[in-house]
Design an enzyme around this catalytic site. Structure first.
Site, PDB file in Angstrom:
ATOM      1  CB  CYS A   2      -0.969  -0.040   1.264  1.00  0.00           C
ATOM      2  SG  CYS A   2      -0.017  -0.037   2.614  1.00  0.00           S
ATOM      3  CB  CYS A  54      -1.871  -2.629   8.637  1.00  0.00           C
ATOM      4  SG  CYS A  54      -3.067  -2.492   7.379  1.00  0.00           S
TER       5      CYS A  54
HETATM    6 FE1  FES Z   1      -1.007   0.169   4.352  1.00  0.00          FE
HETATM    7 FE2  FES Z   1      -2.668  -0.302   6.454  1.00  0.00          FE
HETATM    8  S1  FES Z   1      -3.411   0.041   4.340  1.00  0.00           S
HETATM    9  S2  FES Z   1      -0.224  -0.533   6.384  1.00  0.00           S
END
Ligand code: FES
Length: 202
Positions: free
Chosen positions: A84, A154
Protein backbone atom coordinates in the site's frame (compact mmCIF):
# COMPACT_ATOMS: atom_id res chain seq x y z
CA UNK A 1 -8.12 0.38 -1.83
CA UNK A 2 -9.98 2.65 0.57
CA UNK A 3 -7.19 2.39 3.06
CA UNK A 4 -4.49 3.77 0.88
CA UNK A 5 -3.50 6.55 3.16
CA UNK A 6 0.06 7.44 2.36
CA UNK A 7 -0.99 11.01 1.75
CA UNK A 8 -2.45 11.37 5.24
CA UNK A 9 0.29 11.68 7.82
CA UNK A 10 -0.49 9.47 10.79
CA UNK A 11 0.71 12.18 13.12
CA UNK A 12 -2.40 14.12 12.48
CA UNK A 13 -4.77 11.45 13.67
CA UNK A 14 -7.20 13.90 15.20
CA UNK A 15 -7.74 15.59 11.90
CA UNK A 16 -8.75 12.34 10.26
CA UNK A 17 -12.37 12.21 11.20
CA UNK A 18 -13.33 10.17 8.20
CA UNK A 19 -12.43 6.60 9.08
CA UNK A 20 -13.69 5.48 12.47
CA UNK A 21 -17.07 7.19 12.42
CA UNK A 22 -17.79 5.98 8.92
CA UNK A 23 -17.08 2.37 9.74
CA UNK A 24 -19.06 2.55 12.99
CA UNK A 25 -22.11 4.10 11.41
CA UNK A 26 -21.97 1.60 8.58
CA UNK A 27 -21.81 -1.19 11.09
CA UNK A 28 -24.77 0.15 13.03
CA UNK A 29 -26.78 0.36 9.86
CA UNK A 30 -25.86 -3.22 9.03
CA UNK A 31 -26.78 -4.32 12.55
CA UNK A 32 -30.20 -2.75 12.23
CA UNK A 33 -30.70 -4.82 9.13
CA UNK A 34 -30.56 -1.72 6.96
CA UNK A 35 -28.35 -3.51 4.51
CA UNK A 36 -31.27 -4.69 2.40
CA UNK A 37 -32.26 -1.10 1.68
CA UNK A 38 -28.87 -0.29 0.24
CA UNK A 39 -28.85 -0.30 -3.50
CA UNK A 40 -26.88 -2.98 -5.32
CA UNK A 41 -24.53 -0.30 -6.61
CA UNK A 42 -23.52 0.73 -3.07
CA UNK A 43 -23.53 -2.70 -1.50
CA UNK A 44 -19.93 -3.57 -2.20
CA UNK A 45 -18.65 -0.33 -0.74
CA UNK A 46 -20.82 -0.68 2.38
CA UNK A 47 -19.62 -4.20 3.01
CA UNK A 48 -16.05 -3.01 2.83
CA UNK A 49 -16.67 -0.03 5.09
CA UNK A 50 -18.35 -2.11 7.78
CA UNK A 51 -15.02 -3.40 9.02
CA UNK A 52 -14.98 -4.42 12.64
CA UNK A 53 -12.35 -2.44 14.50
CA UNK A 54 -11.97 -3.26 18.18
CA UNK A 55 -12.30 -0.49 20.74
CA UNK A 56 -8.59 -0.77 21.39
CA UNK A 57 -7.79 -0.14 17.74
CA UNK A 58 -10.03 2.92 17.70
CA UNK A 59 -8.52 4.16 20.97
CA UNK A 60 -4.91 3.81 19.78
CA UNK A 61 -5.77 5.29 16.41
CA UNK A 62 -7.47 8.33 17.90
CA UNK A 63 -4.88 8.85 20.65
CA UNK A 64 -1.67 7.10 19.60
CA UNK A 65 1.07 6.76 22.23
CA UNK A 66 4.76 7.62 21.68
CA UNK A 67 4.26 9.60 18.48
CA UNK A 68 7.07 11.78 17.21
CA UNK A 69 10.81 11.93 16.72
CA UNK A 70 13.52 10.98 19.21
CA UNK A 71 16.41 13.37 18.65
CA UNK A 72 18.80 11.25 20.71
CA UNK A 73 17.77 7.93 19.20
CA UNK A 74 20.63 5.50 18.60
CA UNK A 75 18.61 3.13 16.45
CA UNK A 76 16.24 4.24 13.71
CA UNK A 77 14.33 1.94 11.41
CA UNK A 78 12.14 2.82 8.48
CA UNK A 79 10.02 0.27 6.71
CA UNK A 80 7.54 0.50 3.90
CA UNK A 81 4.61 -1.68 3.02
CA UNK A 82 5.08 -2.80 -0.56
CA UNK A 83 1.37 -3.43 -0.81
CA UNK A 84 0.00 0.00 0.00
CA UNK A 85 3.01 2.30 0.16
CA UNK A 86 2.49 3.14 3.83
CA UNK A 87 5.62 4.00 5.80
CA UNK A 88 6.61 3.59 9.43
CA UNK A 89 9.65 5.04 11.15
CA UNK A 90 10.72 3.80 14.58
CA UNK A 91 13.18 5.61 16.87
CA UNK A 92 14.82 3.73 19.74
CA UNK A 93 17.00 5.02 22.54
CA UNK A 94 18.89 2.00 23.80
CA UNK A 95 21.02 1.98 26.95
CA UNK A 96 24.45 0.30 27.19
CA UNK A 97 22.88 -2.65 28.95
CA UNK A 98 20.47 -2.99 26.02
CA UNK A 99 17.27 -1.69 27.55
CA UNK A 100 14.91 0.34 25.39
CA UNK A 101 14.81 3.50 27.43
CA UNK A 102 12.62 5.44 25.04
CA UNK A 103 10.80 4.91 21.78
CA UNK A 104 8.86 7.06 19.37
CA UNK A 105 7.30 6.46 15.99
CA UNK A 106 5.99 8.20 12.93
CA UNK A 107 3.55 6.35 10.76
CA UNK A 108 2.35 7.65 7.45
CA UNK A 109 -0.36 5.13 6.98
CA UNK A 110 -3.77 3.75 7.71
CA UNK A 111 -5.62 3.52 11.02
CA UNK A 112 -4.49 -0.06 11.60
CA UNK A 113 -0.86 0.85 10.98
CA UNK A 114 -1.09 3.74 13.44
CA UNK A 115 -2.82 1.62 16.10
CA UNK A 116 -0.30 -1.21 15.74
CA UNK A 117 2.65 1.20 15.94
CA UNK A 118 1.20 2.78 19.04
CA UNK A 119 0.63 -0.45 20.94
CA UNK A 120 3.93 -1.94 19.73
CA UNK A 121 5.85 1.00 21.20
CA UNK A 122 4.00 0.50 24.51
CA UNK A 123 4.97 -3.17 24.44
CA UNK A 124 8.71 -2.57 23.99
CA UNK A 125 9.25 0.59 26.03
CA UNK A 126 11.41 -0.14 29.07
CA UNK A 127 12.02 -3.72 27.90
CA UNK A 128 15.32 -5.42 27.05
CA UNK A 129 16.30 -5.53 23.39
CA UNK A 130 16.17 -9.32 23.40
CA UNK A 131 12.47 -9.15 24.33
CA UNK A 132 11.67 -6.44 21.79
CA UNK A 133 13.14 -8.62 19.06
CA UNK A 134 10.65 -11.33 19.95
CA UNK A 135 7.73 -9.01 19.32
CA UNK A 136 5.59 -10.59 16.64
CA UNK A 137 2.81 -9.08 14.63
CA UNK A 138 0.53 -11.78 16.08
CA UNK A 139 1.24 -10.52 19.59
CA UNK A 140 0.60 -6.95 18.50
CA UNK A 141 -2.69 -7.90 16.87
CA UNK A 142 -3.77 -9.84 19.96
CA UNK A 143 -3.06 -6.86 22.19
CA UNK A 144 -5.35 -4.82 19.99
CA UNK A 145 -8.10 -7.45 20.41
CA UNK A 146 -7.70 -8.37 16.77
CA UNK A 147 -7.77 -6.67 13.39
CA UNK A 148 -10.00 -7.29 10.39
CA UNK A 149 -8.41 -10.00 8.24
CA UNK A 150 -7.71 -7.61 5.37
CA UNK A 151 -5.77 -5.34 7.74
CA UNK A 152 -3.39 -7.96 9.12
CA UNK A 153 -0.73 -6.90 6.63
CA UNK A 154 -0.69 -3.47 8.31
CA UNK A 155 0.44 -5.00 11.60
CA UNK A 156 3.57 -6.42 10.01
CA UNK A 157 5.04 -2.94 9.73
CA UNK A 158 5.45 -2.51 13.50
CA UNK A 159 7.38 -5.73 13.96
CA UNK A 160 9.60 -4.94 10.99
CA UNK A 161 10.21 -1.36 12.09
CA UNK A 162 11.39 -2.51 15.53
CA UNK A 163 13.74 -5.03 13.97
CA UNK A 164 15.05 -2.49 11.48
CA UNK A 165 15.72 0.00 14.31
CA UNK A 166 17.58 -2.66 16.32
CA UNK A 167 19.62 -3.61 13.23
CA UNK A 168 20.50 0.06 12.82
CA UNK A 169 21.57 0.24 16.47
CA UNK A 170 23.95 -2.71 16.07
CA UNK A 171 25.25 -1.32 12.79
CA UNK A 172 26.07 2.02 14.43
CA UNK A 173 27.84 0.17 17.23
CA UNK A 174 29.77 -1.97 14.77
CA UNK A 175 28.37 -5.14 16.30
CA UNK A 176 27.82 -7.97 13.80
CA UNK A 177 24.20 -8.88 13.80
CA UNK A 178 22.18 -11.64 12.22
CA UNK A 179 19.10 -9.95 10.84
CA UNK A 180 15.97 -11.59 12.28
CA UNK A 181 13.66 -10.78 9.43
CA UNK A 182 11.76 -14.07 9.39
CA UNK A 183 10.08 -14.71 6.12
CA UNK A 184 10.84 -11.27 4.81
CA UNK A 185 12.67 -11.60 1.58
CA UNK A 186 12.39 -8.23 0.01
CA UNK A 187 14.36 -6.07 2.37
CA UNK A 188 11.16 -4.45 3.60
CA UNK A 189 12.88 -3.44 6.82
CA UNK A 190 15.62 -1.58 5.05
CA UNK A 191 17.89 -4.60 5.20
CA UNK A 192 19.18 -5.58 1.81
CA UNK A 193 18.52 -9.24 1.23
CA UNK A 194 19.83 -8.93 -2.27
CA UNK A 195 16.60 -9.43 -4.15
CA UNK A 196 13.14 -7.99 -4.39
CA UNK A 197 9.71 -9.30 -5.15
CA UNK A 198 6.10 -8.64 -4.26
CA UNK A 199 5.00 -9.24 -0.73
CA UNK A 200 1.71 -11.01 -0.19
CA UNK A 201 1.04 -10.52 3.49
CA UNK A 202 -2.61 -11.27 3.71
FE1 FES B 1 -1.04 0.21 4.41
FE2 FES B 1 -2.55 -0.46 6.44
S1 FES B 1 -3.21 -0.10 4.42
S2 FES B 1 -0.40 -0.30 6.39
Amino acid sequence: GEDLAADEPGLDAHARKDRGPVSISSRCRAERGGEKYISRKNRKETTTMAMEYSEKVMEHFAHPHNVGVLDDANGVGEVGNAKCGDIMRMYLKITDDEIIEDVKFQTFGCASAIATSSIATDMIKGRPLSEALKLTNQAVVESLDGLPAVKIHCSVLAEQAVKAAVADYYKRKGIPYEHPCDGCEEGCCGHDHGHAHDHEEE
